[in-house]
Design an enzyme around this catalytic site. Sequence first.
Site, PDB file in Angstrom:
ATOM      1  N   THR A 167       2.161 -15.337 -14.910  1.00 44.45           N
ATOM      2  CA  THR A 167       2.175 -16.703 -14.410  1.00 44.45           C
ATOM      3  C   THR A 167       0.877 -16.976 -13.680  1.00 44.45           C
ATOM      4  O   THR A 167       0.363 -16.107 -12.969  1.00 44.45           O
ATOM      5  CB  THR A 167       3.377 -16.934 -13.469  1.00 44.45           C
ATOM      6  OG1 THR A 167       3.321 -18.258 -12.942  1.00 44.45           O
ATOM      7  CG2 THR A 167       3.387 -15.950 -12.309  1.00 44.45           C
ATOM      8  N   GLU A 194       9.126 -16.751 -11.399  1.00 47.68           N
ATOM      9  CA  GLU A 194       9.639 -15.630 -10.622  1.00 47.68           C
ATOM     10  C   GLU A 194      11.162 -15.582 -10.559  1.00 47.68           C
ATOM     11  O   GLU A 194      11.725 -14.582 -10.106  1.00 47.68           O
ATOM     12  CB  GLU A 194       9.085 -15.712  -9.189  1.00 47.68           C
ATOM     13  CG  GLU A 194       7.600 -15.432  -9.073  1.00 47.68           C
ATOM     14  CD  GLU A 194       6.716 -16.640  -9.334  1.00 47.68           C
ATOM     15  OE1 GLU A 194       5.512 -16.583  -9.037  1.00 47.68           O
ATOM     16  OE2 GLU A 194       7.236 -17.666  -9.851  1.00 47.68           O
ATOM     17  N   LYS A 240      -0.879 -35.064   4.023  1.00 48.65           N
ATOM     18  CA  LYS A 240      -0.658 -35.404   5.429  1.00 48.65           C
ATOM     19  C   LYS A 240      -1.645 -36.491   5.832  1.00 48.65           C
ATOM     20  O   LYS A 240      -2.847 -36.252   5.954  1.00 48.65           O
ATOM     21  CB  LYS A 240      -0.818 -34.179   6.317  1.00 48.65           C
ATOM     22  CG  LYS A 240      -0.225 -34.367   7.715  1.00 48.65           C
ATOM     23  CD  LYS A 240      -0.176 -33.054   8.471  1.00 48.65           C
ATOM     24  CE  LYS A 240       0.601 -33.210   9.769  1.00 48.65           C
ATOM     25  NZ  LYS A 240       0.695 -31.932  10.510  1.00 48.65           N
ATOM     26  N   TRP A 255       3.652 -36.915   6.792  1.00 43.89           N
ATOM     27  CA  TRP A 255       3.695 -36.315   5.463  1.00 43.89           C
ATOM     28  C   TRP A 255       4.075 -37.360   4.418  1.00 43.89           C
ATOM     29  O   TRP A 255       5.005 -38.136   4.601  1.00 43.89           O
ATOM     30  CB  TRP A 255       4.715 -35.173   5.415  1.00 43.89           C
ATOM     31  CG  TRP A 255       4.360 -33.993   6.266  1.00 43.89           C
ATOM     32  CD1 TRP A 255       4.957 -33.607   7.417  1.00 43.89           C
ATOM     33  CD2 TRP A 255       3.319 -33.044   6.027  1.00 43.89           C
ATOM     34  NE1 TRP A 255       4.354 -32.487   7.915  1.00 43.89           N
ATOM     35  CE2 TRP A 255       3.346 -32.110   7.082  1.00 43.89           C
ATOM     36  CE3 TRP A 255       2.362 -32.894   5.017  1.00 43.89           C
ATOM     37  CZ2 TRP A 255       2.470 -31.041   7.173  1.00 43.89           C
ATOM     38  CZ3 TRP A 255       1.481 -31.826   5.108  1.00 43.89           C
ATOM     39  CH2 TRP A 255       1.534 -30.920   6.164  1.00 43.89           C
TER      40      TRP A 255
END
Length: 548
Positions: free
Chosen positions: A189, A336, A446, A451
């Site tokens: 990956t 994963e 941000k 955010w």
Amino acid sequence: MKCIPIPRTESAHDYQLLIKRLLLHPIVDAPDQEIVYRDQVRHSYRQFRERVQRLAAALTRMGVKPGDTVAVMDWDSHRYLECFFAVPMIGAVLHTINVRFSAEQILFTIDHAEDDVLLVNSEFLPILEQIRGRIDTVRDFILLKGDEPHPHETTLTFTAEYEELLASTPPEFEFPDFDENTRATTFYTTGTTGMPKGVYFSHRQLVLHTLGVQAALCSSVVQGCLHRGDVYMPITPMFHVHAWGLPYVATSLGLKQVYPGRYAPDMLLELIEREKVTFSHCVPTILHMLLKHPHAAKIDLSNWKLIIGGAAMSQALCMAALGHGIDIFTGYGMSETCPILTLAQLTPDMLKLSPEEQAEIRCKTGLALPLVDLKVVGEGRDEMPRDGRSTGEIVVRAPWLTQGYLKDHKTSEKLWEGGYLHTGDVAVRDERGYVKITDRSKDVIKVGGEWISSLELEDIIAHHPAVAEVAVIGLPDEKWGERPLALVVPKPGTVVAEKQIQHHVREYADKGMISKQVVLLRTRMVETIDKTSVGKINKVALRERYVY
């Protein structure tokens, strides 16, 4: 804590969860079911079993031993499915090579995985020609004849051609029993920096992932239900997390399977129509490509169930799919995690909602699968309230998560810090348990201390009628810290100005649907948006191109 193990009778069989167990039902109960490759090959499950045995016997005769690694470079095909079973079933490790990597990345993965045998589609020979003098571990090359009319010239020496090898090998092969924790597969990956990282899975993990996905999909009351009458076709590369593990699911259920080879929209749509495909999975970019194709308007897609994953699905794309009658919903996971952790399936009550309200649920990350311990945690590792507003990182435990990165102890420890696998995905969870990713932790923007979710902003911009594709990244800003930059691909034949996009976004901000900081949005029209090898928006490449 003192536990009492069960007593074992001396003659009792120690049943290991091995990939060969997934073949028990279909070979016995559905031997005449079909496995189809494009418009070229049709095999029954009975023939599939024989071909798996022939391949296993041939590899063993060539000297492949338990613990050796057999690599594959191919498009999605019946041959790849045979490798999914034959290679790990002899105790060897299957390395599914990402053919969209660069030649140097492919060389790295071959050497890092220590491949002993390499099966290669002739269409990828030019890649191997670039690196052939530097491949140190491979002792045998097996040719998979491609679909191209004029084969590529090569200086490689092949031990055999795949079909000739199978034809010359008897199908008698007894697959051994061994420890279920034996490594079965490895693939790589890409990260944000450096060479690809190797993840790996055992027989036990792949079998449990298969059963967990089955339990989730097959137990649905109505929506997104997978059953024995379905016809399955992956539109996710088999080199990418075992095509999300769905080929193992489909095979264990004895479903008719259709493999499309190279992804071409006309061939995909033709197979959906001709073979009556009812269940698939893909990334948003592939679906977008299919729905744009002229043939999509001419065929009935109302029996097609489709999992979208790999990247966030916009509500605009979801609504377009629903307009074709497609039963579309989100699946979530990562390389994963083997990969599926959640599915955004709808209850019967939810199906009574308006299409717009359904789309909001279908685009969520969804509910955790059985056996998945998923939490949304804050910086102190405390679980966040299930209020649909409190954000945190998704951390997870499940029996099918990679136990680390191959030969990379330091990064593995970081992945598993605190005993939970850290996804790096920022999310909220509502009172029903549905998770919704709001961003990758490294992709949140941000602005002035507040955010902003790039995914949420992308979804809003995607609703503009002139927008075909959009990606949002953060631009460094001396005053605000960061400000969002929207990279917009206009629909063919349309013209859209930056002010139109800004006005469109401001309407959402005025309604309180997104932070008013989006008024700082900058927009740039582009012809294409960089994608990763598996079709995700490549924000690392976009930042390198437009920011640094």
